[in-house]
Design a protein around this motif. Sequence first.
Motif, PDB file in Angstrom:
ATOM      1  N   ILE A  83       7.828   1.901   8.419  1.00 59.41           N
ATOM      2  CA  ILE A  83       8.271   0.576   7.988  1.00 59.41           C
ATOM      3  C   ILE A  83       7.268  -0.479   8.451  1.00 59.41           C
ATOM      4  N   GLN A  87       4.080  -0.054   8.735  1.00 62.75           N
ATOM      5  CA  GLN A  87       2.925   0.038   7.839  1.00 62.75           C
ATOM      6  C   GLN A  87       3.218  -0.642   6.507  1.00 62.75           C
ATOM      7  N   VAL A  88       4.399  -0.418   5.952  1.00 61.29           N
ATOM      8  CA  VAL A  88       4.767  -1.069   4.690  1.00 61.29           C
ATOM      9  C   VAL A  88       4.774  -2.585   4.864  1.00 61.29           C
ATOM     10  N   LEU A  89       5.334  -3.066   5.976  1.00 61.99           N
ATOM     11  CA  LEU A  89       5.375  -4.501   6.231  1.00 61.99           C
ATOM     12  C   LEU A  89       3.963  -5.068   6.403  1.00 61.99           C
ATOM     13  N   CYS A  98       1.186  -3.865   5.079  1.00 61.66           N
ATOM     14  CA  CYS A  98       0.582  -3.894   3.740  1.00 61.66           C
ATOM     15  C   CYS A  98       1.146  -5.054   2.929  1.00 61.66           C
ATOM     16  N   HIS A  99       2.444  -5.301   3.055  1.00 66.02           N
ATOM     17  CA  HIS A  99       3.073  -6.420   2.350  1.00 66.02           C
ATOM     18  C   HIS A  99       2.412  -7.735   2.749  1.00 66.02           C
ATOM     19  N   CYS A 142       8.140  -6.992  -3.183  1.00 60.61           N
ATOM     20  CA  CYS A 142       7.626  -6.301  -2.002  1.00 60.61           C
ATOM     21  C   CYS A 142       6.211  -5.838  -2.329  1.00 60.61           C
ATOM     22  N   TRP A 143       5.262  -6.403  -1.637  1.00 61.61           N
ATOM     23  CA  TRP A 143       3.855  -6.070  -1.834  1.00 61.61           C
ATOM     24  C   TRP A 143       3.536  -4.880  -0.938  1.00 61.61           C
ATOM     25  N   GLY A 144       4.054  -3.733  -1.244  1.00 61.72           N
ATOM     26  CA  GLY A 144       3.917  -2.577  -0.376  1.00 61.72           C
ATOM     27  C   GLY A 144       2.905  -1.555  -0.840  1.00 61.72           C
TER      28      GLY A 144
END
Length: 58
Positions: A11, A13-15, A17-18, A47-49
């Motif tokens: 999570i 990493q996704v945040l 990248c977002h 979400c810019w993931g």
Amino acid sequence: MRKIAAADGAIGQVLGCHYLLSFSARFFGGADLAARVERESAAGQWCWGGGLSPASHG
């Protein structure tokens, strides 16, 4: 960011990248483009993931 990543690395990493990708219009576009992208992103709850992985080969 650090607290989230410490609790769940995926999570985090996704945040990360977002945050990076959602600010790309500020870095690479003009003020008008950045304002429009940020407005549409907030309104659409985007979400810019997109994935960024320096470890991936291909």
